[in-house]
Design an enzyme around this catalytic site. Sequence first.
Site, PDB file in Angstrom:
ATOM      1  N   ASP A  37       0.832  -1.200   0.000  1.00  0.00           N
ATOM      2  CA  ASP A  37       0.000   0.000   0.000  1.00  0.00           C
ATOM      3  C   ASP A  37       0.873   1.259   0.000  1.00  0.00           C
ATOM      4  O   ASP A  37       1.888   1.315   0.697  1.00  0.00           O
ATOM      5  CB  ASP A  37      -0.893  -0.031   1.249  1.00  0.00           C
ATOM      6  CG  ASP A  37      -1.879   1.103   1.305  1.00  0.00           C
ATOM      7  OD1 ASP A  37      -2.730   1.182   0.404  1.00  0.00           O
ATOM      8  OD2 ASP A  37      -1.808   1.908   2.252  1.00  0.00           O
ATOM      9  N   GLU A  74       1.505  -0.645  -5.118  1.00  0.00           N
ATOM     10  CA  GLU A  74       0.492   0.372  -5.364  1.00  0.00           C
ATOM     11  C   GLU A  74       1.249   1.689  -5.416  1.00  0.00           C
ATOM     12  O   GLU A  74       1.534   2.307  -4.386  1.00  0.00           O
ATOM     13  CB  GLU A  74      -0.559   0.419  -4.250  1.00  0.00           C
ATOM     14  CG  GLU A  74      -1.660   1.435  -4.577  1.00  0.00           C
ATOM     15  CD  GLU A  74      -2.291   2.099  -3.358  1.00  0.00           C
ATOM     16  OE1 GLU A  74      -3.448   2.527  -3.473  1.00  0.00           O
ATOM     17  OE2 GLU A  74      -1.636   2.196  -2.313  1.00  0.00           O
TER      18      GLU A  74
END
Length: 551
Positions: free
Chosen positions: A217, A276
Amino acid sequence: MTQHLAAPAADHTSGTRTDWWREAVIYQVYPRSFADGDGDGMGDLAGVRARLPYLKDLGVDAVWLSPFYASPQADAGYDVADYRAIDPMFGTLHDADAVIREAHDLDLRIIVDLVPNHSSDRHDWFRRALAEGPGSPLRARYHFRPGKGADGELPPNDWESIFGGPAWTRAEDGEWYLHLFAPEQPDFNWDHPAVRDEFRSILRFWLDMGVDGFRVDVAHGLVKAPGLPDIGHHDQLKLLGNDSMPFFDQDGVHEIYRSWRQVLAEYAGEKVLVAEAWTPTVERTARYVRPDEMHQAFNFQYLGTHWDAAELRSVIDSSLAAMRPVGAPATWVLSNHDVTRHATRFANPPGLGTQLRTPGDRALGLRRARAATLLMLALPGSAYLYQGEELGLPDVTDLPDEARQDPSFHRAQGQDGFRDGCRVPLPWTKDGSSYGFGTGGSWLPQPEGWGELSVQAQTGDPASTLELYREALRVRRTRRDLGAGDALQWLEAPEGVLAFRREGFVCTANTTGAAVRLPAPGRALLASADVETAADDVVELPADTTVWWAV
């Protein structure tokens, strides 16, 4: 002709391939909305485990689990209090172990979310840092700074939170701490060796549990520019992903991922890292997947492309070209837990962004979504599916304000705050209080008629979106040339139509609102809508329709 194919070739499953990630189809499970195993209205790991056979039958290669760690849930689990514990709402470590083992028994890989940019404000390090006050060694593991102004009453710089408002919150003792997201999500200081050591340990903990990789993330956000300089732009949020920022995509992140790649190399089998990384260009994204760093990076440029032939071709070409020099596969994605589902995005006029308040033309959106999916699955590289897209689910755009839980909705500025609409729990059955999600209702209200889109309602219906996905994934799985490599040959086609050839295969996609006639390039394998071929081998390709051909 809709969804029928000749007898399949031998099935090559993910577990038998040493480079499985290069062409894998990876299914994102958002655990709180997937399936509820204990009847409390919240999805959990027991629910995931019970539905793994469904995912095997769907035909995916791997399952990516969004966060299930111990968390106060200020941002749906992306605020982690303990990276080695399971939040009780999702189960226990024994449940996580059972999911991993059963997935492997079904020849499915498991990728787990890792959130290294920030922790929860309930993390032990941060709680102790607050308690110990200015000068505490633990404060150096985050970004604590004195404020500006005569009494330090102003934030240390002008950075804005992704969720709106200042990216700084003042502690009771007067110092400020940085949070690029919610105040409950303080950013780690990745210049501190203890932070780096801790996350290498966390990687090993989950690798020892048997996971096959990590989706990282905010992979682009860990390192901040020295001195945390002001940006000076009036509207920073509009520049995100389009401009250089002192808190995103700094060169120092790549050293971190090289060290992580070395940790993965300690383990047998091919473990993967997926970034990401929101960057201004696909060329910048490619830096994250150089041979000694990560394996894949999400292609957000593709996700944001309109249903337009010229735009799509440009992004496809640039994506393949950017990944080729670093030897990484391109990735393709249409939906995830942070954006409006593509069945709703494509139902609305282009240019409205990725978070919408309007359902648009539902029939048009579904038709385009089905066509876009077949186009995506025909491209070389790895594809990501978001739970429920195989049912053609739209966003739920009329959730009452009091039901919403997205923190960006409740802040005065920033994102539109409509991510809850793509997170409404899945419908599994035609009837029931939560359409088979669980026995205790659902944490977000499901709309009336949700059962007509359920797995039960669509299974066995050859015209359904679920059966289209099942058939498309079967074709892709049995024809390994579809995901393999990085090359395709564009063919001449009418304006608004994409046509490309791969070995033994042609894909044609009509992105226009009118039917188009063209020579049939071969034998039709699969189509997103009914297609008829005339006796003279001329096919009339309907509006917003993709067809796969064997040649």
